[in-house]
Design an enzyme around this catalytic site. Sequence first.
Site, PDB file in Angstrom:
ATOM      1  N   TYR A 143       0.837  -1.200   0.000  1.00  0.00           N
ATOM      2  CA  TYR A 143       0.000   0.000   0.000  1.00  0.00           C
ATOM      3  C   TYR A 143       0.875   1.254   0.000  1.00  0.00           C
ATOM      4  O   TYR A 143       0.695   2.151  -0.838  1.00  0.00           O
ATOM      5  CB  TYR A 143      -0.925  -0.005   1.218  1.00  0.00           C
ATOM      6  CG  TYR A 143      -1.747   1.262   1.352  1.00  0.00           C
ATOM      7  CD1 TYR A 143      -2.712   1.584   0.410  1.00  0.00           C
ATOM      8  CD2 TYR A 143      -1.543   2.147   2.417  1.00  0.00           C
ATOM      9  CE1 TYR A 143      -3.457   2.749   0.517  1.00  0.00           C
ATOM     10  CE2 TYR A 143      -2.289   3.306   2.526  1.00  0.00           C
ATOM     11  CZ  TYR A 143      -3.239   3.606   1.579  1.00  0.00           C
ATOM     12  OH  TYR A 143      -3.972   4.759   1.675  1.00  0.00           O
ATOM     13  N   LYS A 147       1.057   3.828  -3.202  1.00  0.00           N
ATOM     14  CA  LYS A 147       0.564   5.188  -3.016  1.00  0.00           C
ATOM     15  C   LYS A 147       1.671   6.202  -3.296  1.00  0.00           C
ATOM     16  O   LYS A 147       1.422   7.268  -3.875  1.00  0.00           O
ATOM     17  CB  LYS A 147       0.015   5.375  -1.600  1.00  0.00           C
ATOM     18  CG  LYS A 147      -1.290   4.652  -1.328  1.00  0.00           C
ATOM     19  CD  LYS A 147      -2.443   5.164  -2.199  1.00  0.00           C
ATOM     20  CE  LYS A 147      -3.024   6.462  -1.719  1.00  0.00           C
ATOM     21  NZ  LYS A 147      -4.250   6.848  -2.471  1.00  0.00           N
TER      22      LYS A 147
END
Length: 336
Positions: A143, A147
């Site tokens: 993640y 991102k």
Amino acid sequence: MSQRRILITGATGGLGIALVREALKRGHAVRATGRSQAAVEALTSLGAQFVRADLTHPEADFHGLLKGADSVIHAAALSASWGPRRAFEIHNIRMTEQLLEAASRSGVERFVFVSSPSIFAAYRDRIAIGEHDGPALQPLNHYARTKLAAERSVLAQREDALACCAIRPRALVGPGDRVILPKLAELAGRERMPLPRGGRGLIELTDLRDAAWAICAAEERAVGLAGKAINISGGSPIRVREVAGKLADALGKTPQLVSLPVGLARAIAVLSENAALLMRSAREPMLTRYKLATLAYSQTFDLEPAQRLLGYRPHHDALATLLAEARQLATQEKQP
């Protein structure tokens, strides 16, 4: 203030609904999109146009969604601390890059990306992170890695007229929160609640309404913010141990808070992740390296850039919001 037509992605989540509410409050026309039908009635009753869409689908109609739009607030993402690498790359990198390209071709003027402070997560305390402080040298999960990659694509120097910026809201709490409260509630429901480093790390919770205000303010000022990323939080650092105790009380739980040495916790996290990978388990391990970093070490923001660039000041007590949600959850669990 002129009315603009804003496309908000990820609109069916807690932050998405708060964004729709805030954008409408500012007088803008909102086209909201998401994969879930659960929040459709709430969004349309607010006055938004809802278009159900899966932006990861190979035949996703980006140009149809963007038709007539002046701005994009891109909040859709795979927000989880565990899962397959490829899924995060599709949801967080490819989807963002495709939407960005389509926005440019459609003549959209402003693009605000909802990024993540997970990019700063590390095995050390980081206090008053400022606008010139860089991300962790090694992202702790897919993640954070994806991102960061998506944020860099959004903030890269452009040759067109699309003004792009990013907002990194910290530890969001409020109605629709599917991350902070559920995970803490699960821990609080156990007999013993292990706290790495004794829970002395500092966390800054952020009310969804404050985050939505900041993101919509960034949309309004996007032309002057092009290429910038701004950190947002509730501005009230609090020890993880204190949050755990207050949350347990609000939930009506009485776990024993146990200090877990960080060395032992790190070994457990590595072993747990390796075991999950070997078994190809989709279930998040009890303790991951990322979760350890967020629970054991402090991460706080210097809000001066947000105040200077956005006029941002938190207006809501995020801890009070979290505890109110916890009490509501406890009441629901008691009902037959």
